[in-house]
Design a protein around this motif. Sequence first.
Motif, PDB file in Angstrom:
ATOM      1  N   ALA A 148       0.832  -1.205   0.000  1.00 17.57           N
ATOM      2  CA  ALA A 148       0.000   0.000   0.000  1.00 17.57           C
ATOM      3  C   ALA A 148       0.868   1.256   0.000  1.00 17.57           C
ATOM      4  O   ALA A 148       0.608   2.217  -0.736  1.00 17.57           O
ATOM      5  CB  ALA A 148      -0.931  -0.007   1.213  1.00 17.57           C
ATOM      6  N   MET A 149       1.912   1.267   0.816  1.00 17.84           N
ATOM      7  CA  MET A 149       2.796   2.426   0.881  1.00 17.84           C
ATOM      8  C   MET A 149       3.584   2.608  -0.419  1.00 17.84           C
ATOM      9  O   MET A 149       3.840   3.732  -0.861  1.00 17.84           O
ATOM     10  CB  MET A 149       3.746   2.293   2.069  1.00 17.84           C
ATOM     11  N   ALA A 150       3.968   1.495  -1.033  1.00 17.61           N
ATOM     12  CA  ALA A 150       4.685   1.579  -2.309  1.00 17.61           C
ATOM     13  C   ALA A 150       3.815   2.219  -3.373  1.00 17.61           C
ATOM     14  O   ALA A 150       4.303   2.965  -4.232  1.00 17.61           O
ATOM     15  CB  ALA A 150       5.126   0.191  -2.746  1.00 17.61           C
ATOM     16  N   SER A 151       2.521   1.946  -3.324  1.00 20.88           N
ATOM     17  CA  SER A 151       1.592   2.517  -4.304  1.00 20.88           C
ATOM     18  C   SER A 151       1.451   4.025  -4.150  1.00 20.88           C
ATOM     19  O   SER A 151       1.039   4.714  -5.078  1.00 20.88           O
ATOM     20  CB  SER A 151       0.217   1.846  -4.165  1.00 20.88           C
ATOM     21  N   LEU A 152       1.807   4.544  -2.964  1.00 25.88           N
ATOM     22  CA  LEU A 152       1.707   5.978  -2.706  1.00 25.88           C
ATOM     23  C   LEU A 152       3.007   6.717  -3.026  1.00 25.88           C
ATOM     24  O   LEU A 152       3.104   7.926  -2.805  1.00 25.88           O
ATOM     25  CB  LEU A 152       1.346   6.220  -1.232  1.00 25.88           C
ATOM     26  N   MET A 153       3.991   5.989  -3.548  1.00 28.74           N
ATOM     27  CA  MET A 153       5.322   6.549  -3.749  1.00 28.74           C
ATOM     28  C   MET A 153       5.313   7.862  -4.531  1.00 28.74           C
ATOM     29  O   MET A 153       5.893   8.857  -4.111  1.00 28.74           O
ATOM     30  CB  MET A 153       6.194   5.518  -4.474  1.00 28.74           C
ATOM     31  N   ASP A 154       4.643   7.879  -5.657  1.00 25.44           N
ATOM     32  CA  ASP A 154       4.670   9.066  -6.510  1.00 25.44           C
ATOM     33  C   ASP A 154       3.683  10.140  -6.047  1.00 25.44           C
ATOM     34  O   ASP A 154       3.789  11.295  -6.458  1.00 25.44           O
ATOM     35  CB  ASP A 154       4.372   8.686  -7.963  1.00 25.44           C
ATOM     36  N   LEU A 155       2.755   9.760  -5.208  1.00 25.58           N
ATOM     37  CA  LEU A 155       1.799  10.736  -4.676  1.00 25.58           C
ATOM     38  C   LEU A 155       2.398  11.482  -3.486  1.00 25.58           C
ATOM     39  O   LEU A 155       2.353  12.714  -3.415  1.00 25.58           O
ATOM     40  CB  LEU A 155       0.501  10.035  -4.265  1.00 25.58           C
ATOM     41  N   ALA A 156       2.955  10.735  -2.546  1.00 27.19           N
ATOM     42  CA  ALA A 156       3.477  11.344  -1.320  1.00 27.19           C
ATOM     43  C   ALA A 156       4.896  11.873  -1.477  1.00 27.19           C
ATOM     44  O   ALA A 156       5.278  12.849  -0.817  1.00 27.19           O
ATOM     45  CB  ALA A 156       3.439  10.327  -0.180  1.00 27.19           C
ATOM     46  N   GLY A 157       5.686  11.268  -2.338  1.00 24.54           N
ATOM     47  CA  GLY A 157       7.079  11.671  -2.465  1.00 24.54           C
ATOM     48  C   GLY A 157       7.981  10.880  -1.541  1.00 24.54           C
ATOM     49  O   GLY A 157       7.533  10.289  -0.555  1.00 24.54           O
ATOM     50  N   ARG A 158       9.276  10.872  -1.848  1.00 24.86           N
ATOM     51  CA  ARG A 158      10.231  10.049  -1.092  1.00 24.86           C
ATOM     52  C   ARG A 158      10.538  10.644   0.281  1.00 24.86           C
ATOM     53  O   ARG A 158      10.507   9.959   1.300  1.00 24.86           O
ATOM     54  CB  ARG A 158      11.537   9.910  -1.870  1.00 24.86           C
ATOM     55  N   ARG A 159      10.848  11.927   0.303  1.00 25.35           N
ATOM     56  CA  ARG A 159      11.253  12.591   1.547  1.00 25.35           C
ATOM     57  C   ARG A 159      10.135  12.547   2.588  1.00 25.35           C
ATOM     58  O   ARG A 159      10.370  12.280   3.766  1.00 25.35           O
ATOM     59  CB  ARG A 159      11.640  14.033   1.230  1.00 25.35           C
ATOM     60  N   ARG A 160       8.903  12.792   2.151  1.00 25.70           N
ATOM     61  CA  ARG A 160       7.777  12.812   3.095  1.00 25.70           C
ATOM     62  C   ARG A 160       7.559  11.443   3.719  1.00 25.70           C
ATOM     63  O   ARG A 160       7.266  11.328   4.924  1.00 25.70           O
ATOM     64  CB  ARG A 160       6.512  13.278   2.368  1.00 25.70           C
ATOM     65  N   LEU A 161       7.697  10.379   2.932  1.00 26.47           N
ATOM     66  CA  LEU A 161       7.542   9.033   3.474  1.00 26.47           C
ATOM     67  C   LEU A 161       8.663   8.698   4.451  1.00 26.47           C
ATOM     68  O   LEU A 161       8.433   8.041   5.478  1.00 26.47           O
ATOM     69  CB  LEU A 161       7.500   8.006   2.339  1.00 26.47           C
ATOM     70  N   PHE A 162       9.886   9.145   4.143  1.00 22.33           N
ATOM     71  CA  PHE A 162      10.995   8.935   5.084  1.00 22.33           C
ATOM     72  C   PHE A 162      10.710   9.608   6.426  1.00 22.33           C
ATOM     73  O   PHE A 162      10.955   9.037   7.494  1.00 22.33           O
ATOM     74  CB  PHE A 162      12.298   9.500   4.498  1.00 22.33           C
ATOM     75  N   LEU A 163      10.211  10.847   6.370  1.00 23.63           N
ATOM     76  CA  LEU A 163       9.927  11.583   7.601  1.00 23.63           C
ATOM     77  C   LEU A 163       8.799  10.939   8.400  1.00 23.63           C
ATOM     78  O   LEU A 163       8.881  10.811   9.627  1.00 23.63           O
ATOM     79  CB  LEU A 163       9.579  13.037   7.269  1.00 23.63           C
ATOM     80  N   PHE A 164       7.735  10.540   7.716  1.00 26.51           N
ATOM     81  CA  PHE A 164       6.628   9.863   8.394  1.00 26.51           C
ATOM     82  C   PHE A 164       7.114   8.578   9.066  1.00 26.51           C
ATOM     83  O   PHE A 164       6.748   8.262  10.203  1.00 26.51           O
ATOM     84  CB  PHE A 164       5.521   9.538   7.386  1.00 26.51           C
ATOM     85  N   SER A 165       7.965   7.866   8.370  1.00 24.08           N
ATOM     86  CA  SER A 165       8.463   6.586   8.876  1.00 24.08           C
ATOM     87  C   SER A 165       9.318   6.771  10.132  1.00 24.08           C
ATOM     88  O   SER A 165       9.098   6.097  11.147  1.00 24.08           O
ATOM     89  CB  SER A 165       9.278   5.887   7.787  1.00 24.08           C
ATOM     90  N   THR A 166      10.300   7.656  10.065  1.00 26.38           N
ATOM     91  CA  THR A 166      11.210   7.810  11.197  1.00 26.38           C
ATOM     92  C   THR A 166      10.506   8.365  12.445  1.00 26.38           C
ATOM     93  O   THR A 166      10.752   7.881  13.563  1.00 26.38           O
ATOM     94  CB  THR A 166      12.388   8.724  10.829  1.00 26.38           C
ATOM     95  N   THR A 167       9.633   9.342  12.275  1.00 30.23           N
ATOM     96  CA  THR A 167       8.919   9.886  13.442  1.00 30.23           C
ATOM     97  C   THR A 167       7.955   8.853  14.021  1.00 30.23           C
ATOM     98  O   THR A 167       7.812   8.743  15.235  1.00 30.23           O
ATOM     99  CB  THR A 167       8.161  11.169  13.061  1.00 30.23           C
ATOM    100  N   GLY A 168       7.304   8.077  13.156  1.00 30.50           N
ATOM    101  CA  GLY A 168       6.393   7.033  13.632  1.00 30.50           C
ATOM    102  C   GLY A 168       7.128   5.945  14.386  1.00 30.50           C
ATOM    103  O   GLY A 168       6.660   5.473  15.440  1.00 30.50           O
ATOM    104  N   MET A 169       8.283   5.517  13.861  1.00 34.83           N
ATOM    105  CA  MET A 169       9.061   4.489  14.556  1.00 34.83           C
ATOM    106  C   MET A 169       9.518   4.969  15.924  1.00 34.83           C
ATOM    107  O   MET A 169       9.505   4.212  16.905  1.00 34.83           O
ATOM    108  CB  MET A 169      10.279   4.095  13.709  1.00 34.83           C
ATOM    109  N   LEU A 170       9.932   6.222  15.997  1.00 36.65           N
ATOM    110  CA  LEU A 170      10.399   6.767  17.270  1.00 36.65           C
ATOM    111  C   LEU A 170       9.293   6.747  18.313  1.00 36.65           C
ATOM    112  O   LEU A 170       9.502   6.306  19.460  1.00 36.65           O
ATOM    113  CB  LEU A 170      10.907   8.200  17.069  1.00 36.65           C
ATOM    114  N   ALA A 171       8.105   7.182  17.934  1.00 34.81           N
ATOM    115  CA  ALA A 171       6.978   7.193  18.872  1.00 34.81           C
ATOM    116  C   ALA A 171       6.648   5.775  19.349  1.00 34.81           C
ATOM    117  O   ALA A 171       6.433   5.542  20.551  1.00 34.81           O
ATOM    118  CB  ALA A 171       5.757   7.830  18.201  1.00 34.81           C
ATOM    119  N   CYS A 172       6.632   4.824  18.426  1.00 27.84           N
ATOM    120  CA  CYS A 172       6.301   3.436  18.783  1.00 27.84           C
ATOM    121  C   CYS A 172       7.350   2.815  19.696  1.00 27.84           C
ATOM    122  O   CYS A 172       7.029   2.105  20.648  1.00 27.84           O
ATOM    123  CB  CYS A 172       6.148   2.591  17.525  1.00 27.84           C
TER     124      CYS A 172
END
Length: 517
Positions: free
Chosen positions: A346-370
């Motif tokens: 699902a996230m791969a399908s959003l690659m061109d919509l969300a952009g690379r940098r935004r997904l990296f930021l969402f990922s790292t902040t989410g992992m930190l909180a968890c």
Amino acid sequence: MGEIEHSTEVEHAPAVWSLRDVLPQDSTPWYKQRHLLLLNLSMVIPYLSSTTNGYDGSMLNGLQSMVQWQNSFDHPTGTRLGSLSNGVIFGQILAFPIAPWLCDHMGRRFPIFIGSLLLVIGAVLQCAAQNYAMFLVSRMIIGFGGLIAVEASPMLVTELAYPTHRGVLTAYYNSLWYLGALLAAWTTYGTYFMGTHTSWAWRIPSLLQGFFPLLQVLFVYLIPESPRYLVQRDRYDDARKILTKYHAAGNPSSPLVDFEMKEITLSIETAKSTSGTGYLEFLKSAGNKHRLFIIIMVPCMMQLSGNGLIAYYLHLILNSIGFTSDPQQLRINGGLTIFNLFVSLAMASLMDLAGRRRLFLFSTTGMLACYVVWTVLSAVNEQRGFADTSLGTGVVVMIFLYQFAYNAGMNAVPWVYVTEVLPTHLRAKGTNVMQIAATCALVFNGYANPVAMEAISWRYYIVYCCVIAVEVAVVWFAFPETKGRSLEEVAVLFDGEGAFGGVSAEGKKGVEDLEKV
């Protein structure tokens, strides 16, 4: 084709620099266009390299939860267990000097073929292992062949894909890691019930590791070679034929093919005239130093964000929170792989919509909180003597949420991002640097994680909380967005207008147009 013909190719390419201007104005979905359907389906073959890699990690995780495997190898722990996990890595280290040479001189398909053949041999030996040493050697062979196939596979996908499909198709490559993990998890769960005294409970999953590589050996030469590799080897006619057949439905006068050939040729020829192709090129310009930083940081983030604990030592985590039943652990492992597969796709399908940098930021902040919540729950659970099952369940929930965040950026994005930031003439060696960095991180995971988990339990999670916090800052300050650019135009982000050498006037217009696409 010789140099004269190559010069003609560049001279007569149309003066069009906008990808949008040359894309066919056709509303027909890609899956109803035979050439694009065949091209995209052919990506399954290189995808299987990632699937095999995922199978390996999950299989070893499942085997560790099987009493049959533990009895066969005298219940390995600590560094002895770490050596089995790192057996694949030992093989990868031996392949480091070979893999980029094969990709640069033999193309992308041959490395996939020879690497997959070695994987088949390793899987057979792994199944037949009679002792610890034989099992370790078989895993080294698997690592050697696996690295060769893994380095070539995402490059082939990236360099062969239709321009507007490249981001998503490359993102799917690493997402299919979880398909292998899923199959391994449920295979080990099923064979576990064959009986506590039969070694076939672990031999069958070990043998099945060779199934996907066997498919690659049989079918890899049915897919086309990378047109960028062909141009790099001065085979311009062959490259044009592939682009014409698979990107333009056989239309020899396609503006898209002219545009792609011109852009690829200019990029490669500029690189040949202004720089070399050795590893030292990464230290000779500010742009290449920036690339080097990224291709080292990305694999470190992929492996040192705490995911190594889940990938290879989930049973230790579950033991630490009171989930000690073998079938229970196998079910959690299997359920996690199903969840990971669907989230990653699902996230791969959003690659061109969300952009690379935004997904990296969402990922790292989410992992930190968890990880912060996960650490707190584990600490309280230990203080209460594991009597409160709801806390243990809460840890399992955090593991699933962590995996959601991880998959958003650390699974789907890295191969897309790394192959985009690397120019064609450095892509094979840059990918090799990425694998070396990943291997160093995996060696740490293989040895430090089991020892630390046994010694300090949940307190070890605090280390990863700090590491992930640093990753958030690195992405924010050092990762540019590459969305909406062709492979060649990404170079402008790092090298400026000089990326297009002597065509700077036309190149400047092209950069401006591509930013609007």
